[in-house]
Motif scaffolding. Structure first.
Motif, PDB file in Angstrom:
ATOM      1  N   UNK A  19       0.824  -1.211   0.000  1.00 34.19           N
ATOM      2  CA  UNK A  19       0.000   0.000   0.000  1.00 34.19           C
ATOM      3  C   UNK A  19       0.859   1.264   0.000  1.00 34.19           C
ATOM      4  N   UNK A  20       2.130   1.123   0.395  1.00 36.56           N
ATOM      5  CA  UNK A  20       3.042   2.266   0.467  1.00 36.56           C
ATOM      6  C   UNK A  20       4.120   2.199  -0.598  1.00 36.56           C
ATOM      7  N   UNK A  21       3.859   1.520  -1.681  1.00 39.19           N
ATOM      8  CA  UNK A  21       4.880   1.291  -2.704  1.00 39.19           C
ATOM      9  C   UNK A  21       5.342   2.566  -3.410  1.00 39.19           C
ATOM     10  N   UNK A  22       4.568   3.636  -3.338  1.00 36.42           N
ATOM     11  CA  UNK A  22       4.998   4.895  -3.971  1.00 36.42           C
ATOM     12  C   UNK A  22       6.149   5.546  -3.209  1.00 36.42           C
ATOM     13  N   UNK A  23       6.300   5.202  -1.942  1.00 31.56           N
ATOM     14  CA  UNK A  23       7.414   5.711  -1.142  1.00 31.56           C
ATOM     15  C   UNK A  23       8.515   4.664  -1.211  1.00 31.56           C
ATOM     16  N   UNK A  24       9.599   5.002  -1.869  1.00 34.15           N
ATOM     17  CA  UNK A  24      10.654   4.025  -2.166  1.00 34.15           C
ATOM     18  C   UNK A  24      11.517   3.664  -0.963  1.00 34.15           C
ATOM     19  N   UNK A  25      11.743   4.621  -0.037  1.00 31.83           N
ATOM     20  CA  UNK A  25      12.591   4.353   1.127  1.00 31.83           C
ATOM     21  C   UNK A  25      12.362   5.460   2.164  1.00 31.83           C
ATOM     22  N   UNK A  26      12.888   5.301   3.374  1.00 35.28           N
ATOM     23  CA  UNK A  26      12.687   6.310   4.421  1.00 35.28           C
ATOM     24  C   UNK A  26      13.223   7.697   4.066  1.00 35.28           C
ATOM     25  N   UNK A  27      14.274   7.769   3.275  1.00 33.52           N
ATOM     26  CA  UNK A  27      14.779   9.089   2.882  1.00 33.52           C
ATOM     27  C   UNK A  27      13.757   9.826   2.018  1.00 33.52           C
ATOM     28  N   UNK A  28      13.100   9.114   1.132  1.00 31.09           N
ATOM     29  CA  UNK A  28      12.072   9.750   0.306  1.00 31.09           C
ATOM     30  C   UNK A  28      10.896  10.208   1.175  1.00 31.09           C
ATOM     31  N   UNK A  30      11.100  11.116   4.300  1.00 25.01           N
ATOM     32  CA  UNK A  30      11.610  12.308   4.991  1.00 25.01           C
ATOM     33  C   UNK A  30      11.506  13.533   4.081  1.00 25.01           C
ATOM     34  N   UNK A  31      11.891  13.363   2.817  1.00 26.19           N
ATOM     35  CA  UNK A  31      11.813  14.471   1.861  1.00 26.19           C
ATOM     36  C   UNK A  31      10.374  14.956   1.699  1.00 26.19           C
ATOM     37  N   UNK A  32       9.432  14.034   1.623  1.00 22.41           N
ATOM     38  CA  UNK A  32       8.020  14.407   1.490  1.00 22.41           C
ATOM     39  C   UNK A  32       7.508  15.127   2.740  1.00 22.41           C
TER      40      UNK A  32
END
Length: 58
Positions: A19-28, A30-32
């Protein structure tokens, strides 16, 4: 980008839940989130110390 959260160096893991596949990793993530952080999202007792350079305070 300079990251200031604990463990950012190894924050390359993919989301566990599809369900969270649009967020690639924790850094992304954080950026959002850094686009939303403001003095209003800071704890009221710490707002006087909040600055745009330290968006995650409180």
């Amino acid at each position: 980008m300079e990251y200031k959260f604990y463990g950012w160096q190894g924050a390359d893991c993919a989301p566990v839940n599809p369900a969270y596949s649009k967020i690639k990793n924790p850094r992304q993530l954080y950026d959002l989130l850094s686009g939303f952080w403001s003095a209003q999202t800071c704890a009221p007792r710490m707002r006087q110390d909040w600055t745009p350079k330290n968006k995650t305070l409180g």
